[in-house]
Design a protein around this motif. Structure first.
Motif, PDB file in Angstrom:
ATOM      1  N   GLY A  86       0.824  -1.208   0.000  1.00  0.00           N
ATOM      2  CA  GLY A  86       0.000   0.000   0.000  1.00  0.00           C
ATOM      3  C   GLY A  86       0.853   1.251   0.000  1.00  0.00           C
ATOM      4  O   GLY A  86       1.675   1.457  -0.886  1.00  0.00           O
ATOM      5  N   ASP A  87       0.685   2.088   1.023  1.00  0.00           N
ATOM      6  CA  ASP A  87       1.454   3.325   1.156  1.00  0.00           C
ATOM      7  C   ASP A  87       2.439   3.241   2.306  1.00  0.00           C
ATOM      8  O   ASP A  87       2.763   4.253   2.938  1.00  0.00           O
ATOM      9  N   SER A  88       2.924   2.027   2.599  1.00  0.00           N
ATOM     10  CA  SER A  88       3.828   1.837   3.729  1.00  0.00           C
ATOM     11  C   SER A  88       4.954   0.879   3.375  1.00  0.00           C
ATOM     12  O   SER A  88       4.859   0.108   2.422  1.00  0.00           O
ATOM     13  N   VAL A  89       6.022   0.964   4.160  1.00  0.00           N
ATOM     14  CA  VAL A  89       7.119   0.012   4.081  1.00  0.00           C
ATOM     15  C   VAL A  89       7.104  -0.792   5.379  1.00  0.00           C
ATOM     16  O   VAL A  89       6.997  -0.219   6.465  1.00  0.00           O
ATOM     17  N   PHE A  90       7.190  -2.117   5.265  1.00  0.00           N
ATOM     18  CA  PHE A  90       7.154  -2.999   6.431  1.00  0.00           C
ATOM     19  C   PHE A  90       8.537  -3.577   6.685  1.00  0.00           C
ATOM     20  O   PHE A  90       9.175  -4.113   5.782  1.00  0.00           O
ATOM     21  N   LEU A  91       8.981  -3.471   7.925  1.00  0.00           N
ATOM     22  CA  LEU A  91      10.251  -4.070   8.346  1.00  0.00           C
ATOM     23  C   LEU A  91       9.960  -5.157   9.365  1.00  0.00           C
ATOM     24  O   LEU A  91       9.158  -4.966  10.282  1.00  0.00           O
ATOM     25  N   GLU A  92      10.616  -6.296   9.218  1.00  0.00           N
ATOM     26  CA  GLU A  92      10.479  -7.365  10.205  1.00  0.00           C
ATOM     27  C   GLU A  92      11.853  -7.877  10.595  1.00  0.00           C
ATOM     28  O   GLU A  92      12.691  -8.177   9.733  1.00  0.00           O
ATOM     29  N   CYS A  93      12.099  -7.964  11.892  1.00  0.00           N
ATOM     30  CA  CYS A  93      13.374  -8.457  12.397  1.00  0.00           C
ATOM     31  C   CYS A  93      13.492  -9.950  12.115  1.00  0.00           C
ATOM     32  O   CYS A  93      12.591 -10.726  12.472  1.00  0.00           O
ATOM     33  N   SER A  94      14.573 -10.346  11.496  1.00  0.00           N
ATOM     34  CA  SER A  94      14.778 -11.755  11.159  1.00  0.00           C
ATOM     35  C   SER A  94      15.104 -12.590  12.390  1.00  0.00           C
ATOM     36  O   SER A  94      15.003 -13.814  12.363  1.00  0.00           O
ATOM     37  N   HIS A  95      15.456 -11.925  13.501  1.00  0.00           N
ATOM     38  CA  HIS A  95      15.860 -12.650  14.708  1.00  0.00           C
ATOM     39  C   HIS A  95      14.691 -12.909  15.656  1.00  0.00           C
ATOM     40  O   HIS A  95      14.457 -14.042  16.069  1.00  0.00           O
ATOM     41  N   CYS A  96      13.928 -11.837  15.981  1.00  0.00           N
ATOM     42  CA  CYS A  96      12.874 -11.993  16.993  1.00  0.00           C
ATOM     43  C   CYS A  96      11.461 -11.823  16.453  1.00  0.00           C
ATOM     44  O   CYS A  96      10.494 -12.120  17.151  1.00  0.00           O
ATOM     45  N   GLY A  97      11.310 -11.326  15.221  1.00  0.00           N
ATOM     46  CA  GLY A  97       9.973 -11.179  14.642  1.00  0.00           C
ATOM     47  C   GLY A  97       9.306  -9.850  14.904  1.00  0.00           C
ATOM     48  O   GLY A  97       8.176  -9.632  14.459  1.00  0.00           O
ATOM     49  N   ARG A  98       9.968  -8.956  15.663  1.00  0.00           N
ATOM     50  CA  ARG A  98       9.378  -7.630  15.834  1.00  0.00           C
ATOM     51  C   ARG A  98       9.224  -6.954  14.472  1.00  0.00           C
ATOM     52  O   ARG A  98      10.011  -7.185  13.570  1.00  0.00           O
ATOM     53  N   SER A  99       8.221  -6.088  14.365  1.00  0.00           N
ATOM     54  CA  SER A  99       7.964  -5.445  13.074  1.00  0.00           C
ATOM     55  C   SER A  99       7.762  -3.954  13.247  1.00  0.00           C
ATOM     56  O   SER A  99       7.459  -3.464  14.341  1.00  0.00           O
ATOM     57  N   ALA A 100       7.933  -3.228  12.131  1.00  0.00           N
ATOM     58  CA  ALA A 100       7.682  -1.790  12.102  1.00  0.00           C
ATOM     59  C   ALA A 100       6.950  -1.461  10.820  1.00  0.00           C
ATOM     60  O   ALA A 100       7.279  -1.984   9.753  1.00  0.00           O
TER      61      ALA A 100
END
Length: 208
Positions: free
Chosen positions: A164-178
């Protein structure tokens, strides 16, 4: 008029400025590798490689997944093609189109009209919004590559995707996302200041 005629036309969104242009591809490339460049900023959008037995490869660098997508088609397939969309295979982010110039231009005009219908007060910014999204993705990739993005768990290893109108980041180690908004100039300024990357705990991410 191009010598030897036109095989097909191609249009790809520029990874640098977000604009899209329709290129006519000549039958006689003159070289084995032929670069399609943005008419606005001259950034390379795709590379055509003509192989043996009338087989062509189209190499498209992807801003969404950071990899290069390779499309293999025969000369006969390209000449018969009316309109095909090119997507990132990882997250279905639209990269461009291949086919007849008329069909591509009709689709681009339709996309513009649909955007204006859905966003009547913002129709003129159709390309501008694409440019902001691509700029945000480029910046996020640069920050991650430089080690400037750190997860609360201490990891620097992330998976970045566009939606959509966002960029998604996900930590490869713990799964936290932004979730990083990338819809407006204000969103882009916040990203450049480092104030729009806030990670959710893994449990909250899994419940989304």
């Amino acid at each position: 008029m191009l010598l030897g005629g036109v095989v097909c036309s191609m249009a790809f969104y520029c990874r640098r400025c977000g604009k899209i242009h329709v290129h006519d591809v000549p039958y006689f490339l003159g070289v084995k590798r032929f670069s399609l460049r943005c008419a606005g900023c001259a950034h390379e959008q795709a590379v055509l490689v003509r192989g043996d037995r009338k087989c062509w490869e189209i190499h498209v660098p992807c801003v969404a997944c950071g990899k290069e997508h390779v499309i293999r088609l025969s000369l006969a397939q390209l000449r018969r093609m009316e309109l095909e969309k090119v997507y990132c295979s990882a997250d279905c982010f639209e990269l461009g189109y291949i086919g007849q110039r008329r069909r591509i231009e009709e689709l681009l005009a339709f996309n513009q009209a649909e955007f204006e219908r859905l966003h009547p007060a913002d129709g003129a910014n159709f390309i501008g919004k694409q440019q902001i999204l691509l700029e945000a993705v480029n910046r996020v990739h640069e920050f991650v590559a430089a080690g400037d993005v750190v997860c609360p768990c201490g990891s620097h290893d992330f998976i970045a995707q566009v939606g959509g109108d966002s960029v998604f980041l996900e930590c490869s180690h713990c799964g936290r996302s932004a979730v990083i908004p990338a819809e407006s100039e204000a969103d882009l300024r916040r990203l450049l200041c480092g104030s729009s990357i806030r990670f959710l705990a893994p449990m909250a991410h899994n419940k989304r």
